[in-house]
Motif scaffolding. Structure first.
Motif, PDB file in Angstrom:
ATOM      1  N   PHE A 135      -8.844  -0.864   0.072  1.00  0.00           N
ATOM      2  CA  PHE A 135      -8.295  -0.071   1.171  1.00  0.00           C
ATOM      3  C   PHE A 135      -8.912  -0.546   2.481  1.00  0.00           C
ATOM      4  O   PHE A 135     -10.009  -1.094   2.505  1.00  0.00           O
ATOM      5  CB  PHE A 135      -8.585   1.420   0.987  1.00  0.00           C
ATOM      6  CG  PHE A 135      -7.888   2.035  -0.175  1.00  0.00           C
ATOM      7  CD1 PHE A 135      -6.665   2.686  -0.001  1.00  0.00           C
ATOM      8  CD2 PHE A 135      -8.416   1.965  -1.452  1.00  0.00           C
ATOM      9  CE1 PHE A 135      -6.006   3.254  -1.070  1.00  0.00           C
ATOM     10  CE2 PHE A 135      -7.765   2.522  -2.535  1.00  0.00           C
ATOM     11  CZ  PHE A 135      -6.553   3.165  -2.345  1.00  0.00           C
ATOM     12  N   ASP A 186      -7.316  10.097   5.320  1.00  0.00           N
ATOM     13  CA  ASP A 186      -6.397   9.456   4.385  1.00  0.00           C
ATOM     14  C   ASP A 186      -6.581   7.955   4.555  1.00  0.00           C
ATOM     15  O   ASP A 186      -6.343   7.416   5.642  1.00  0.00           O
ATOM     16  CB  ASP A 186      -4.960   9.873   4.698  1.00  0.00           C
ATOM     17  CG  ASP A 186      -3.955   9.318   3.711  1.00  0.00           C
ATOM     18  OD1 ASP A 186      -4.341   8.514   2.822  1.00  0.00           O
ATOM     19  OD2 ASP A 186      -2.777   9.678   3.817  1.00  0.00           O
ATOM     20  N   THR A 242      -4.555  -2.125   0.033  1.00  0.00           N
ATOM     21  CA  THR A 242      -4.266  -3.404   0.671  1.00  0.00           C
ATOM     22  C   THR A 242      -4.637  -4.531  -0.273  1.00  0.00           C
ATOM     23  O   THR A 242      -5.339  -4.328  -1.262  1.00  0.00           O
ATOM     24  CB  THR A 242      -5.063  -3.575   1.974  1.00  0.00           C
ATOM     25  OG1 THR A 242      -6.455  -3.507   1.656  1.00  0.00           O
ATOM     26  CG2 THR A 242      -4.716  -2.521   2.987  1.00  0.00           C
ATOM     27  N   GLY A 247      -4.854   5.710   3.259  1.00  0.00           N
ATOM     28  CA  GLY A 247      -3.569   5.018   3.243  1.00  0.00           C
ATOM     29  C   GLY A 247      -3.290   4.322   1.927  1.00  0.00           C
ATOM     30  O   GLY A 247      -3.878   4.611   0.895  1.00  0.00           O
ATOM     31  N   GLU A 248      -2.393   3.354   2.022  1.00  0.00           N
ATOM     32  CA  GLU A 248      -1.989   2.582   0.843  1.00  0.00           C
ATOM     33  C   GLU A 248      -3.001   1.473   0.572  1.00  0.00           C
ATOM     34  O   GLU A 248      -3.610   0.940   1.501  1.00  0.00           O
ATOM     35  CB  GLU A 248      -0.603   1.974   1.068  1.00  0.00           C
ATOM     36  CG  GLU A 248       0.499   3.008   1.202  1.00  0.00           C
ATOM     37  CD  GLU A 248       0.687   3.830  -0.065  1.00  0.00           C
ATOM     38  OE1 GLU A 248       0.630   3.259  -1.173  1.00  0.00           O
ATOM     39  OE2 GLU A 248       0.877   5.048   0.062  1.00  0.00           O
TER      40      GLU A 248
END
Length: 160
Positions: free
Chosen positions: A82, A130, A135, A132-133
């Motif tokens: 991330f 957060d 990486t 996120g997605e």
């Protein structure tokens, strides 16, 4: 005797700060992330790391950094796969500092006690970020795929 007791109570009230009596100068703050188990480090305004750990965790942080100074924190979150993210944490003025000292007449609390102890400020109960997605490149084997993922892969390959 009653006059002495009344004088002692009045003196204690005038020589104390309302926020110092009712509130805190250090607060427990829950450090949370989505997804959890992210590493975090907390730096104060001087750049010193005051806490490290893994989310979720509760840390105790001071709200003040000196006479009439709010403490400022930078919280940096890291988790493999991330992006690293940082957020600022800044205290707000405690309502007891304003209202309590105004109602109870604590000018010494307003100008000396609460600003010195840091009790004139408060910190939030929690900080959440957060991440996120994920990486980067994720390598998976066919055996690790679910049946529906395998079907989609077969359909994609049949289009070629």
């Amino acid at each position: 005797m009653k006059k002495l007791l009344l004088s002692a109570v009045m003196g204690a009230t005038l020589l104390s700060g309302c926020a110092t009596i009712v509130s805190e100068s250090s607060y427990p703050v829950a450090i949370l992330s989505d997804p959890s188990h992210a590493e975090f480090s907390i730096q104060n305004r001087a750049g010193y790391v005051v806490s490290r750990g893994l989310t979720p965790q509760v840390v105790t942080l001071k709200a003040g950094a000196g006479y009439f100074k709010k403490e400022h924190y930078t919280i940096t979150f890291k988790k493999t796969g991330f992006s690293t993210k940082s957020i600022s944490l800044r205290p707000s003025v405690d309502g007891w500092y304003i209202g309590g000292n105004l109602v109870f007449g604590g000018f010494i609390g307003w100008l000396i006690v609460d600003p010195l102890t840091g009790a004139m400020y408060k910190l939030p109960e929690q900080v959440r970020i957060d991440l996120g997605e994920p990486t980067g490149l994720n390598i998976m084997t066919l055996e690790s795929l679910t049946p529906s993922q395998r079907e989609k892969l077969i359909k994609i390959n049949s289009l070629r």
